[in-house]
Design an enzyme around this catalytic site. Structure first.
Site: not given
Ligand code: GAL
Length: 683
Positions: A158, A168, A315, A364
Site C-alpha cells: 500500500e 524534505c 486484502e 490485534k
Molecule cells: C491495510 C494494510 C494492512 C493492514 C490492513 C488493516 O491498509 O495493508 O497491513 O494494516 O490495512 O485493515
C-alpha cells in the site's frame, strides 16, 4: 475477448481462484507455523502474502541477513500446497534505518519529521531507503526467486497509504529535476504555470518550492504538477523494486496492492509495471449498500487498470477492522457475499488481512481468517465454507466482463478538477459514482477505461465531468462519435488543457461541434438549493425533476433539447441535450439530476441500444456477468440482510454452481446475503 486465467500469465500460481491472505508468522513461535499450514489447507487456502512487514527480522543489523526462519516457513507452506506471494519486505524500514538515516524519515508540510514507531515512515525519494531496499530485495530474490513456492512478488505494501508526499530538501530537489525533465526550460515552465500572474515568474530552478504552506491558493499548475510528481515518486518505488527483483530473476512476476482508489496514486500508470492488479478493499459493512457500490466501483477500476484482465482482491477483512470509530462485524454470510461481489466483477483472487489474529501490536483487534478464539468459530467456519466453494469454481477463473458501456476516467482530470479556486468544490469520485451507481442499479456492466483506450469497443461512453481535455483526446472523442458511438458527458467538461489553461471561445471549446452547443455561463447550486428540469414534451403539469450541484446556460448550435430547466433566470433553457454527429450521437447533461431520474433516463438510453439487465432484480441485488470461451456465469448477490425478489427470466433453469448445479427457479426471494452463480454454455 478470450478467457485469460491468471495462471497463463503467472505460471507458478495455483490454478483456479486464489484464496488466502497476509501471513505474518514472525509474530508467532515456530510451533504455531505447522498448525497454521494445516488449518490453511483445511480452509482451502492456496496462496499467502508473506514477509510484508518482516524487514527488521530479515535484516536485524545493516547488511546481516537472517533467512533461516523464512526458509522454514516457506518449506512448511510448500509441503502443504500453499503458494507464496513473497513481499519485498520494504514497507517498514527497521529501527536501525531510522537511527542511521534520520533524513530518510518523511517530513510533513509543517516541517515536522515522522518518528519511528508506526510504519511506512520513509521518504519516498530517500536515497538511503532506495539503496537499503535494493540490497534487501537482491538477497531475497537470490534466495527465493526460483523457489517453486514463490508464485508472485508483492511489491512493498500500500505505497502512500500513510505518507505519500514528503516535503524534505531531497523531495524539493527531485521536484525541480522532475520539472526540468517535463519542461526543458524555465521559459516553458513559466508559460505553462502562468506565472506572469501574481508575480510568480521563476528565474532559477532552485527558486521553485513544493506546494507546502502558502498564504492562499498555490499556483494551480504547480499543484497539479505536484500531484503528478508525488504519484511518479511512488511509482518509482514500484519500478525500483521490480527492477531489483528482475535483475536477479528476469522472468519474475509482480504485483503491488493499491489502496482503494487513492487520490495520490495514478494507479493506471503504476499497474503498467505489474503483471496483475491487486486491490485492498475495506467497505464499511455497517453502511451496507452504498459501500458495496463504492467497492463495485473500485472493482471496475482495478479490472480496468489491466484492460479487463482478472485482478486480485489482495486484502479485505473477514469480520471487523480496528481503525474506524465503531468497527462493526460483517454479519453471518456477509463476508461471503462481499467476496463474491469482487469475483463477480473480475477478481480471481479472494484474499484477506490477515491469516491469524495478532496477540500483540497495533492490529490485534483487526479481524483475521483465524480469530483469537481459534478454528472453532463462526468466522473460521465461514472461511472454510468459502474455501470449499471456491475450489469448485475453478472454471470461472479467467472469464471476462463483456461490458458494452465504458466510464471514462483520467486521474489527471481528477487532480485538476479537485484543485481549489473553481466555481464550486468538485468531488470527482462522487460525480463518477452518480453514473456508476445508476448503471449498478440498472444491472448494466461498465468498464472503467482511460481516454487512451480503444473506445470503439463500446456502444456507449460516459465521461462524467471531463474537465481537463487535451487536444488529442478531444479528437479521439470526436472520432468515436462520428464513427457511430454514443457519448454522454456533463457540466464542466472540456474546460482546460493539461496545463490548467482554459480553452477559450465558449465551453467546451474542443467539443462544441460534437455536442452541438456552447456553454456561456455556469451557476453552481448550493447544497441546500435545487433547480428543476422537465423533459421536453412533458406537460407543464408534470412535476419538475429536482437537479442540483451545478447548472449551465447553454446555447444550442445544432443539438436538440431533451430537457429544460424550470427555475431561476435560465428557466426554459436546455438542461439535457442530444446531438447527432457523424454516425453517432452526443448527449450533454448541464446539471446533476436526482439519482432516480438519471437511472430511468439512462435505462431508456441504454435500452434503445439493446443494452439491458440480464435479469430483473431489486436495487439491493448486484448482478454481473462473466464470460469464458464457451460458458457464461451470472452472479446474483443480495447485499441486504433481508430476502429480495429476483426474476431470472431467460436464465430460468440454469444450473447454480453454488447449489451443486440445481436449476434456478423462474423467480424467488433470494435470502439475505444469498448468492447464486448461474452458468450456461455459449457457442
Ligand atoms: C491495510 C494494510 C494492512 C493492514 C490492513 C488493516 O491498509 O495493508 O497491513 O494494516 O490495512 O485493515
Amino acid at each position: 475477448m478470450s478467457a485469460t486465467p491468471l495462471r497463463t500469465l503467472i505460471p507458478n500460481l495455483p490454478s483456479g481462484i486464489l484464496y488466502g491472505g497476509d501471513y505474518n508468522p514472525e509474530q508467532w513461535p515456530e510451533s504455531v507455523w505447522l498448525e497454521d499450514a494445516r488449518l490453511m489447507r483445511e480452509a482451502g487456502v492456496n496462496l499467502v502474502s508473506l514477509a510484508i512487514f518482516s524487514w527488521a527480522k530479515l535484516e536485524p543489523v545493516p547488511g546481516r541477513y537472517d533467512f533461516g526462519w523464512l526458509d522454514r516457513v516457506i518449506e512448511i507452506l510448500w509441503r502443504h500446497e500453499v503458494s507464496v506471494c513473497l513481499a519485498t519486505a520494504t514497507a517498514s524500514p527497521p529501527a536501525w534505518f531510522s537511527r542511521l538515516h534520520p533524513e530518510g524519515l518523511a517530513l510533513g508540510p509543517d516541517g515536522q519529521r515522522f518518528t519511528h514507531g508506526g510504519r511506512q515512515h520513509y521518504c519516498p525519494n530517500s536515497v538511503a531507503y532506495r539503496s537499503a531496499s535494493i540490497s534487501l530485495i537482491t538477497k531475497l530474490a537470490e534466495r527465493y526467486g526460483r523457489h517453486p513456492a514463490v508464485a508472485l512478488w508483492h511489491i512493498n505494501n500500500e505505497i502512500g497509504c500513510h505518507v505519500n508526499a514528503c516535503y524534505c530538501p531531497v523531495c524539493t530537489a527531485e521536484f525541480q529535476a522532475w520539472l526540468k525533465r517535463r519542461y526543458g526550460t524555465l521559459g516553458a515552465l513559466n508559460e505553462a504555470w502562468g506565472t506572469a500572474f501574481w508575480s510568480q515568474i521563476y528565474g532559477d530552478w532552485s527558486e521553485i518550492c513544493l506546494p507546502g504552506r502558502t498564504p492562499t491558493y498555490c499556483n494551480p499548475t504547480q499543484s497539479l504538477d505536484h500531484h503528478r510528481f508525488v504519484s511518479d515518486s511512488m511509482r518509482r518505488i514500484v519500478e525500483t523494486e521490480v527492477a531489483a527483483i528482475r535483475a536477479v530473476v528476469p522472468e519474475a512476476k509482480v504485483t503491488t496492492n493499491g489502496v482503494f482508489v487513492m487520490k495520490s496514486a495514478n494507479y493506471r500508470d503504476w499497474y503498467g509495471l505489474c503483471d496483475v492488479a491487486a486491490l485492498d478493499s475495506y467497505p464499511d459493512p455497517h453502511q451496507g449498500l452504498p459501500e458495496n457500490r463504492a467497492a463495485a466501483l473500485c472493482h471496475d477500476f482495478y479490472r480496468g487498470f489491466k484492460d479487463g484482465l482478472p485482478f486480485i482482491l489482495m486484502e479485505q477483512v473477514s469480520s471487523q477492522v480496528n481503525w474506524r470509530s465503531s468497527n462493526v462485524l460483517k454479519r453471518p454470510g456477509q463476508m461471503r457475499a462481499m467476496s463474491y461481489a469482487a469475483m463477480a466483477r473480475g477478481a480471481d483472487g479472494i484474499m484477506f488481512f490477515q491469516w491469524r489474529a495478532s496477540k500483540a501490536g497495533a492490529e490485534k483487534y483487526h479481524g483475521a481468517l483465524l480469530p483469537h478464539v481459534g478454528a472453532d468459530s463462526r468466522v473460521f467456519r465461514e472461511i472454510r465454507q468459502l474455501g470449499q466453494e471456491l475450489r469448485s469454481l475453478s472454471r470461472v477463473a479467467g472469464s471476462r466482463i463483456p461490458a458494452r458501456v465504458a466510464l471514462l476516467d483520467c486521474w489527471h482530470n481528477r487532480w485538476a478538477l479537485e484543485l481549489p479556486s473553481k466555481p464550486a468544490t468538485f468531488d470527482y469520485l462522487k460525480i463518477f459514482s452518480f453514473f456508476h451507481t445508476a448503471l449498478w442499479n440498472n444491472h448494466v456492466a461498465a468498464d472503467v477505461v482511460s481516454p487512451d483506450s480503444d473506445l470503439a469497443r463500446y456502444d456507449v461512453v460516459i465521461a462524467p465531468t471531463l474537465y481537463q481535455i487535451p487536444v488529442a483526446r478531444a479528437e479521439k472523442l470526436r472520432d468515436y462519435v462520428s464513427q457511430g458511438g454514443t457519448l454522454l458527458t456533463t457540466y464542466f467538461s472540456g474546460i482546460v488543457d493539461e496545463n490548467e489553461h482554459v480553452h477559450l471561445g465558449g465551453y467546451p471549446a474542443l467539443l462544441k461541434d460534437v455536442l452541438g452547443l456552447v456553454v456561456e455561463e455556469w451557476q453552481p447550486i448550493p447544497p441546500d438549493a435545487k433547480n428543476g428540469l422537465r423533459l421536453t414534451g412533458a406537460g407543464d403539469d408534470q412535476p419538475a425533476v429536482p437537479c442540483g450541484f451545478f447548472s449551465e446556460v447553454i446555447h444550442l448550435r445544432g443539438a436538440e433539447p431533451v430537457a429544460t430547466f424550470t427555475e431561476d433566470f435560465f428557466a426554459g433553457s436546455p438542461a439535457i441535450t442530444r446531438h447527432r454527429f457523424g454516425k453517432g450521437e452526443a448527449f450533454y447533461l448541464a446539471t446533476q439530476p436526482e439519482q432516480r431520474f438519471l437511472e430511468s433516463w439512462l435505462k431508456e438510453l441504454l435500452g434503445d441500444r439493446g443494452i439491458r439487465a440480464p435479469v430483473r432484480a431489486g436495487a439491493n441485488i448486484e448482478v454481473s456477468l462473466r464470460r469464458a470461451d464457451d460458458e457464461e456465469f451470472l452472479f446474483v448477490i443480495n447485499h441486504d440482510r433481508n430476502p429480495a425478489a429476483v426474476d431470472y427470466g431467460v436464465w430460468t433453469g440454469a444450473p447454480d454452481l453454488l447449489s451443486n448445479g440445481a436449476p434456478v427457479p423462474t423467480g424467488e426471494n433470494l435470502p439475505g446475503f444469498g448468492v447464486r452463480i448461474l452458468s450456461r454454455h455459449i457457442s
